[in-house]
Design a protein around this motif. Structure first.
Motif, short mmCIF file in Angstrom:
data_model
loop_
_atom_site.label_atom_id
_atom_site.label_comp_id
_atom_site.label_asym_id
_atom_site.label_seq_id
_atom_site.Cartn_x
_atom_site.Cartn_y
_atom_site.Cartn_z
N ARG A 205 0.79 -1.13 -0.13
CA ARG A 205 -0.20 0.10 0.19
C ARG A 205 0.98 1.36 0.03
O ARG A 205 1.29 1.40 1.07
CB ARG A 205 -0.92 0.02 1.17
CG ARG A 205 -1.62 -1.42 1.36
CD ARG A 205 -2.49 -1.49 2.35
NE ARG A 205 -1.87 -1.09 3.92
CZ ARG A 205 -1.38 -1.99 4.77
NH1 ARG A 205 -1.25 -3.17 4.57
NH2 ARG A 205 -0.70 -1.67 5.73
N VAL A 206 1.00 1.90 -1.17
CA VAL A 206 1.97 2.99 -1.50
C VAL A 206 1.20 4.30 -1.65
O VAL A 206 0.73 4.12 -2.60
CB VAL A 206 3.23 2.64 -2.44
CG1 VAL A 206 4.17 3.73 -2.42
CG2 VAL A 206 3.76 1.29 -2.13
N GLY A 207 1.53 5.41 -0.91
CA GLY A 207 0.73 6.50 -1.35
C GLY A 207 1.71 7.64 -1.35
O GLY A 207 1.88 8.01 -2.68
N SER A 208 2.42 8.23 -0.39
CA SER A 208 3.25 9.43 -0.62
C SER A 208 4.35 9.03 -1.63
O SER A 208 4.76 10.20 -2.16
CB SER A 208 3.64 9.83 0.71
OG SER A 208 4.43 8.82 1.50
N ALA A 209 4.80 8.13 -1.74
CA ALA A 209 5.86 7.61 -2.56
C ALA A 209 5.76 7.68 -3.97
O ALA A 209 6.19 7.91 -4.81
CB ALA A 209 6.56 6.31 -2.44
N ILE A 210 4.15 7.51 -4.26
CA ILE A 210 3.74 7.82 -5.69
C ILE A 210 3.37 9.13 -5.65
O ILE A 210 3.47 9.88 -6.97
CB ILE A 210 2.62 6.75 -5.81
CG1 ILE A 210 3.08 5.33 -5.75
CG2 ILE A 210 1.82 7.21 -7.34
CD1 ILE A 210 2.23 4.31 -5.93
N PHE A 211 2.38 9.57 -4.93
CA PHE A 211 1.69 10.89 -5.11
C PHE A 211 2.22 12.24 -4.59
O PHE A 211 1.79 13.06 -4.85
CB PHE A 211 0.11 10.65 -4.51
CG PHE A 211 -0.70 9.64 -5.26
CD1 PHE A 211 -1.43 10.05 -6.35
CD2 PHE A 211 -1.00 8.51 -4.50
CE1 PHE A 211 -2.11 9.09 -6.99
CE2 PHE A 211 -1.84 7.47 -5.31
CZ PHE A 211 -2.41 7.89 -6.35
N GLY A 212 3.28 12.04 -3.56
CA GLY A 212 3.61 12.99 -2.86
C GLY A 212 2.88 13.27 -1.57
O GLY A 212 1.86 12.48 -1.31
N ASP A 213 3.33 14.11 -0.63
CA ASP A 213 2.47 14.50 0.53
C ASP A 213 1.10 14.66 0.30
O ASP A 213 0.85 15.08 -0.66
CB ASP A 213 3.07 15.63 1.17
CG ASP A 213 4.75 15.07 1.82
OD1 ASP A 213 5.08 14.08 1.84
OD2 ASP A 213 5.58 16.26 1.71
#
Length: 217
Positions: A205-213
């Motif tokens: 589950r990857v959020g910030s590393a893809i979309f930014g903060d």
């Protein structure tokens, strides 16, 4: 865009673990992200996304599901009983089942609407009072009870404590899953997904590393 970097890191982690990248599903966690960031990832061809709140997802994902074929939506955050119908109707997978009561509610609603998302049982591997999930020592009995409901139980999910080594929690989750014959392991986020892959993660589950903060209004 960081997405190719993340997929390359997943491939490298799989190679190091002697696994195929096809065994790992990347969930792009799009909660609290501006629409233009999400559409950029959709336009890049990614189709698996995660949200934390049913209401937020209802406000944006029906239109995107219509516009982009093959979108698979995962609910990652806690699910309240009064939101179950909306979750069952919109989401393809729910990662935050943490009680027999909730699983039974999902099963009942699924019968009514004619579809049931895949389910992950959340394990509170750190025994944190503020965090959802069943205690590890109660997991086997609850898995048995949920299976009796005849719902698609795919595997287990955990969120390790922020101040502890995540690999210890990933190993514990994998051990519980293995002894119960569950293939799915939802574990690993932006900071530790490579460790999770090494220990058998099937969903990261990857959020910030893809979309930014995250952007909050």
């Amino acid at each position: 865009m960081p997405l190719p970097d993340i997929t390359a890191r997943i491939a490298a982690a799989c190679e190091a673990a002697g696994r195929s990248p096809a065994e790992v599903t990347l969930i792009a966690v799009s909660k609290v992200q501006p629409p233009e960031r999400v559409t950029a990832v959709l336009e890049a061809g990614h189709r698996v996304f995660g949200e934390n709140r049913v209401q937020e997802a209802q406000g944006k994902w029906p239109a995107w599901k219509d516009a982009y074929d093959g979108v698979e939506l995962h609910l990652l955050g806690p699910l309240q009983s009064n939101k179950v119908r909306g979750a069952v109707e919109l989401f393809d997978v729910i990662h935050s089942v943490d009680s027999l009561k909730l699983a039974t509610r999902i099963a009942d609603i699924a019968q009514q609407v004619g579809r049931c998302p895949g389910l992950f049982l959340q394990i509170n591997t750190g025994d944190e009072s503020q965090k959802a999930g069943v205690a590890p020592e109660q997991a086997d009995a609850l898995i048995r009870d949920i299976r009796a409901l005849d719902v698609p139980l795919l595997g287990l999910m955990c969120i390790p404590p922020v101040d502890e080594t995540p690999s210890l929690h990933f190993a514990l989750l994998a051990k519980i899953a293995a002894r119960n014959g569950l293939p799915g392991l939802s574990m690993g986020m932006s900071a530790d997904f490579e460790q999770a892959i090494a220990l058998g993660a099937t969903h990261v589950r990857v959020g910030s590393a893809i979309f930014g903060d995250r952007v909050r209004s």
